[in-house]
Design an enzyme around this catalytic site. Structure first.
Site, PDB file in Angstrom:
ATOM      1  N   GLU B  55       0.876  -1.165   0.000  1.00  0.00           N
ATOM      2  CA  GLU B  55       0.000   0.000   0.000  1.00  0.00           C
ATOM      3  C   GLU B  55       0.914   1.216   0.000  1.00  0.00           C
ATOM      4  O   GLU B  55       1.793   1.340   0.852  1.00  0.00           O
ATOM      5  CB  GLU B  55      -0.849  -0.057   1.264  1.00  0.00           C
ATOM      6  CG  GLU B  55      -2.053   0.811   1.248  1.00  0.00           C
ATOM      7  CD  GLU B  55      -2.757   0.790   2.606  1.00  0.00           C
ATOM      8  OE1 GLU B  55      -2.911  -0.298   3.202  1.00  0.00           O
ATOM      9  OE2 GLU B  55      -3.124   1.866   3.057  1.00  0.00           O
ATOM     10  N   ASP B  66      -5.211  10.749   9.129  1.00  0.00           N
ATOM     11  CA  ASP B  66      -3.954  10.172   9.565  1.00  0.00           C
ATOM     12  C   ASP B  66      -3.433  10.771  10.859  1.00  0.00           C
ATOM     13  O   ASP B  66      -3.605  11.956  11.127  1.00  0.00           O
ATOM     14  CB  ASP B  66      -2.897  10.330   8.465  1.00  0.00           C
ATOM     15  CG  ASP B  66      -3.142   9.347   7.339  1.00  0.00           C
ATOM     16  OD1 ASP B  66      -3.106   8.140   7.605  1.00  0.00           O
ATOM     17  OD2 ASP B  66      -3.394   9.781   6.202  1.00  0.00           O
ATOM     18  N   TYR B 181     -11.177  -3.099   3.407  1.00  0.00           N
ATOM     19  CA  TYR B 181     -10.221  -2.640   4.414  1.00  0.00           C
ATOM     20  C   TYR B 181     -11.027  -2.282   5.653  1.00  0.00           C
ATOM     21  O   TYR B 181     -11.768  -1.314   5.641  1.00  0.00           O
ATOM     22  CB  TYR B 181      -9.475  -1.422   3.868  1.00  0.00           C
ATOM     23  CG  TYR B 181      -8.320  -0.907   4.715  1.00  0.00           C
ATOM     24  CD1 TYR B 181      -8.387  -0.846   6.101  1.00  0.00           C
ATOM     25  CD2 TYR B 181      -7.153  -0.464   4.103  1.00  0.00           C
ATOM     26  CE1 TYR B 181      -7.337  -0.362   6.852  1.00  0.00           C
ATOM     27  CE2 TYR B 181      -6.089   0.037   4.844  1.00  0.00           C
ATOM     28  CZ  TYR B 181      -6.193   0.077   6.219  1.00  0.00           C
ATOM     29  OH  TYR B 181      -5.157   0.570   6.974  1.00  0.00           O
TER      30      TYR B 181
END
Lengths: 404, 282
Positions: B55, B66, B181
């Site tokens: 990834e 993030d 995911y």
């Protein structure tokens, strides 16, 4: 395309789009909550008891309606249009931000949320949020860029007095957009109990429409007050724009009156020909950030640029999506004013009217100064005096080279 | 909808893992962190170190989902001159050496939107990209990139989260391809960690709704945790913990010290060894 639009007040569509702008560009973790906020807002909007509660606080706590004031000396000074100020700087806490704090916090309470977070534009949203949270006994956390903490030290102290937790953000460029990123990160991690107050007409749907609807009280009052004072609605409106909530609040009730000329004033910082400005419409292009598609300051790789303005409240590289749409449709004319022009307007207004304006509406006044003299004396101009300037005296003193 | 055939690399890799009877290791690094050359060395060596799927983060100035570690990685890459086109260049270089290991690009929508969706998909497919994860594109915005991706033969891998309830899950899964995911914590990358039981329950819930392979990430900080996750899911995604090894390999001026890539590979080898140890314990 403009010819086919018979109303400018119908947006957004059910997916939150104003033309191609707006939308819901958020992480999946937030999406269920965004839908929950939308549902709660739809229900509250149709509930007379919510409106009644809102009006109660507007009247007794905020001090609404704010006056519509004829600025006689400035009118004489420019020698043209009759200049009126919509005086939202007289609201409790000194700006229009309290309108949406009351609205959103009442909504959060209806939703059973027990914690409030906000990122703060110019510290004013933080003060207003901390104020209403104190009133309604809710814990709150305010994110501020560490750059803004220095610029807004008195407001930071106010927030703490009011019981808020103030978190400096030292990531990215340490400014407002980074504070927004950090608030979003907090929200993602605490989505179950937390309500995120967005201080402007931006972010994912339904925020732009919801914030606009809360702020539209400004335009509705101005409309009635101008009719009472002059027997007719104004010929033109002027407001400053960072994210654009005070402007949208003033403009929205007049969008379908084609005879009303509308100006939005962005911050040109050191000038549009430099890379130090905050004029997203006149100096940016469409992109996607913070939950919506809108005009953004960005580089050729799509990386978001840091904005610059002497006014912390306008210092943001984006703008509300409805403004982007009004810009492209041509209904509103967007112009800009530099730091220097705003500083001059700030001093002029203080001297001639005994009103120390915030640096944000000083940008609006700078544009009024440009156009008023050329307009006929029976032209009714209404400018949104959306904040008072006490918070800015240190910034202005420094810019003028005065030691305090 | 007429969809083009995808590269098949992701499907083949998960089929192979199933045959081997083990969970996979998905490694995340940001493209261009700390600079293009070092990043290239890191990425080219990942398969040999044991990464099953790569990834690759597309750096963005405002990575809202993030945590501090990946934020800083983005900043380092951007400062070193990384651009979206160079991310694709990195994939092209990788593909010249490895035609089997799937590469998934992860990032935010604005750089892609700015590049132009059609042009981006064409260039990414030509470079050898197998899938996309775009954090700020929920199903509500599928027309932007998800549907064009599927049509062009690019896998679009969606994030499912603890807040995605059973009513919403089918919506999230509807246009997902390649793998799902699962974001195991509410929060940002590299901060909190989920318990083993919570991950197990979540994976079981997802399996009731989809036959796609399930990768689990966010908050997997140790080889042990990777093994535990890979034992219940089809793959464990490790990001911040690997990026930490890049940070550890920078000198005082932030420049890569000699041997940085090798140390990152050593750590990936540790992760891979743990993830692979599952077959012995089953």
């Amino acid at each position: 395309m403009t010819d086919q639009i018979n109303t400018y007040r119908a947006g957004p569509d059910e997916r939150g789009h104003f033309g191609i702008f707006g939308g819901r560009f958020v992480a999946e973790t937030l999406m269920p909550l965004i839908l929950e906020v939308e549902k709660a807002w739809d229900a509250a909007r149709d509930d007379p008891s919510f409106e009644e509660e809102l009006q109660y606080y507007f009247k007794h706590y905020v001090g609404r309606p704010s006056p519509l004031y004829f600025a006689k000396r400035l009118t004489e000074h420019f020698g043209g249009a009759k200049i009126y100020f919509k005086r939202d700087e007289l609201n409790h806490t000194g700006a229009h931000k309290i309108n949406i704090c009351i609205g959103q916090i009442l909504l959060a309470r209806r939703m059973g949320k027990t914690r409030i977070i906000a990122e703060s534009w110019a510290g004013l949203l933080g003060v207003a949020t901390a104020t209403v949270c104190a009133l309604l006994d809710l814990p709150c956390t305010i994110y501020l860029g560490s750059k803004d903490i220095e610029r807004q030290a008195p407001n930071v102290f106010r927030m703490k007095l009011l019981g808020a937790e103030v978190k400096p953000v030292a990531s990215g460029s340490n400014s407002l957009k980074d504070a927004m990123n950090e608030a979003l990160r907090d929200w993602v991690a605490n989505v179950e109990n937390t309500f995120y107050i967005i201080g402007t007409v931006a972010g994912p749907h339904p925020y732009p429409a919801m914030v606009r609807d809360f702020q539209s009280v400004i335009g509705r009052e101005a409309r009635e007050q101008m009719i009472a004072a002059e027997g007719r609605i104004p010929d033109s409106l002027v407001a400053c724009i960072g994210g654009g909530s005070n402007a949208m609040g003033l403009f929205h009730p007049f969008l379908d009156d084609p005879e009303v000329k509308i100006w939005g004033v962005e911050a040109a910082g050191l000038g549009l020909d430099t890379d130090k400005h905050a004029a997203s419409l006149t100096g940016g292009r469409p992109g996607v950030l913070h939950g919506n598609r809108t005009y953004l300051l960005q580089d050729d790789d799509g990386q978001i640029l840091e904005a610059h303005s002497i006014s912390a409240g306008l210092d943001y590289p984006g703008i509300g999506p409805e403004h982007a749409w009004l810009f492209e449709s041509g209904r509103v004319e967007y112009v800009s004013a530099t730091d220097q022009e705003a500083l001059e307007a700030f001093q002029l207004c203080s001297r001639l009217e005994g009103i120390i304006p915030a640096l944000e509406p000083s940008h609006a006044l700078a544009h009024v100064a440009r156009i008023a003299g050329d307009l006929p004396q029976d032209h009714l101009l209404c400018m949104n005096m959306c904040g008072r300037g006490d918070k800015d005296i240190f910034t202005v003193a420094e810019a003028l080279g005065v030691g305090l | 909808m007429s969809a083009a055939q995808d590269s098949g690399r992701i499907r083949r890799r998960f089929e192979a893992l199933k045959e081997e009877g083990r969970g996979g290791l998905v490694t995340f690094v940001t493209a261009g962190d700390p600079d293009y050359e070092t990043s290239r060395e890191i990425v080219l060596g990942l398969p040999a170190a044991g990464a099953d799927v790569i990834e690759l983060g597309m750096p963005f100035s405002d990575p809202m989902a993030d945590g501090p570690v990946v934020q800083a990685a983005s900043q380092r890459a951007l400062r070193a001159g990384m651009k979206l086109a160079k991310c694709l260049e990195l994939v092209r270089e990788f593909r010249a050496h490895d035609d089997d290991t799937p590469i998934v690009l992860m990032g935010y929508y604005n750089p892609i939107y700015n590049y132009g969706v059609d042009r981006f998909l064409a260039d990414a497919l030509a470079a050898g990209v197998d899938g996309l994860i775009v954090v700020d594109l929920p199903p509500e915005e599928d027309e932007e990139l998800c549907l064009p991706s599927l049509k062009a033969g690019m896998n679009f891998i969606r994030l499912a989260t603890p807040t995605t309830d059973d009513v919403r899950l089918p919506v999230v899964l509807s246009n997902t391809s390649g793998f799902v995911y699962y974001v195991s914590v509410m929060g940002i990358t590299g901060t909190k960690s989920a318990t083993e039981d919570a991950v197990r329950a979540a994976v079981e819930r997802l399996r009731r709704h989809t036959d796609l392979p399930i990768g689990v990430g966010f908050g997997i900080k140790t080889p042990d945790a990777a093994r535990a996750v890979a034992a219940v899911a089809d793959a464990a995604v490790v990001g911040s913990a690997i990026v930490d090894r890049i940070v550890a390999g920078l000198d005082a001026d932030g420049a890569p010290a000699p041997g940085l890539a090798g140390k990152v590979h050593d750590y990936v080898r540790e992760l891979a060894a743990e993830v692979r140890s599952r077959e012995e314990s089953v």
